[in-house]
Design a protein around this motif. Structure first.
Motif: not given
Length: 284
Positions: A23-45
């Motif tokens: 719910g609250n976007l502030g709960d995304l971890t720093v590690r998760a944000a860094d990984l998503l920025r570095a990803a080549d592909l995001v698999l999304a529901e």
């Protein structure tokens, strides 16, 4: 801010299981944000949901849908990219694979020998237990109850005797019906309905299952819902008097010592050997 993956040390290729806010976007971890920025592909529901999250962290990453409708060909295509690309798996909210698709992809990636990394974070089931005020030393997560009455009743019956807190996901329109089914099968157990966790209208309402079923019968709530049900009460050990009375009644009705012992052992929760030995004594 220190990045988890500096530019000169990008993440290794493989499959990354990334928990996202419930719910609250502030709960995304720093590690998760860094990984998503570095990803080549995001698999999304659902790409529309994940697009809002990626925009929030300033990530412009190609996306591909991966959900309950994805088949073997989809998984094979994804697994084929893991040797050379960083692929992040996300769900619409919370931790992937928790009542969400994904385990088959993880299984196939592991069989193929690829790198698999989990980035833990929010999970609605765990968050609900933390605010419910019910025992958490043992719990059983059951996802969504079946929509049809008989299947729902059978599922509840299967877990009724388990000495653990039970956790279910549910939708607003089905909440009262599910609570009524739980009350019918489980009795007056303490329970909690946690709704819209981490959001503006977050609430956690507690009471017995019957009380909660009545509360929501006329006014189905909106939002994401978790039902938490406390474990069954500790059974009171049957006394010698209770055992004798039950055995005498069964014997008087014409049951053999063996049949009387079997019925009473099940009724009172005592060992069958104990009941049988006592039935023989009473019979003499």
């Amino acid at each position: 801010m220190t990045l988890l993956f500096p530019m000169n040390q990008p993440p290794s290729p493989g499959l990354y299981i990334v928990a996202t806010p419930i719910g609250n976007l502030g709960d995304l971890t720093v590690r998760a944000a860094d990984l998503l920025r570095a990803a080549d592909l995001v698999l999304a529901e659902d790409k529309r949901v994940s697009l809002r999250l990626l925009a929030h962290i300033g990530a412009k990453v190609p996306m591909r849908t991966y959900n309950d409708h994805s088949d073997t060909a989809d998984r094979e295509a994804i697994v084929g990219r893991l040797a050379s690309e960083v692929v992040a798996l996300v769900s619409d909210a919370g931790t992937p694979l928790i009542s969400d698709p994904g385990y088959k992809l993880v299984r196939d990636a592991r069989i193929a020998g690829h790198n698999i990394v989990t980035l833990p974070g929010p999970c609605a089931a765990v968050a609900a237990m933390t605010v419910a005020g019910l025992p958490t030393d043992r719990f059983l997560f059951l996802g969504f109850l079946p929509p049809k009455e008989k299947a729902r009743s059978d599922t509840i019956a299967e877990v009724a005797a388990i000495r653990a807190t039970l956790v279910f996901y549910e939708s607003g329109p089905r909440l009262a019906t599910s609570l009524a089914s739980l009350a019918a099968r489980l009795g007056e157990r303490e329970a909690a309905v946690a709704r819209e966790l981490t959001k503006m209208h977050e609430e956690c309402v507690t009471g017995t299952l019957a009380e909660l079923a009545g509360r929501y019968a006329e006014a189905p709530p909106r939002g994401e819902i978790v039902i938490v049900v406390g474990p069954p009460a500790e059974a009171t050990a049957a006394s010698e008097g209770d055992l004798d009375a039950a055995l005498q009644a069964a014997l008087a009705a014409g049951a053999s010592p063996s049949r009387a012992a079997a019925a009473v052992a099940q009724e009172l929760g005592v060992r069958r050997k104990r009941a049988y030995e006592r039935a023989l004594e009473l019979g003499r």
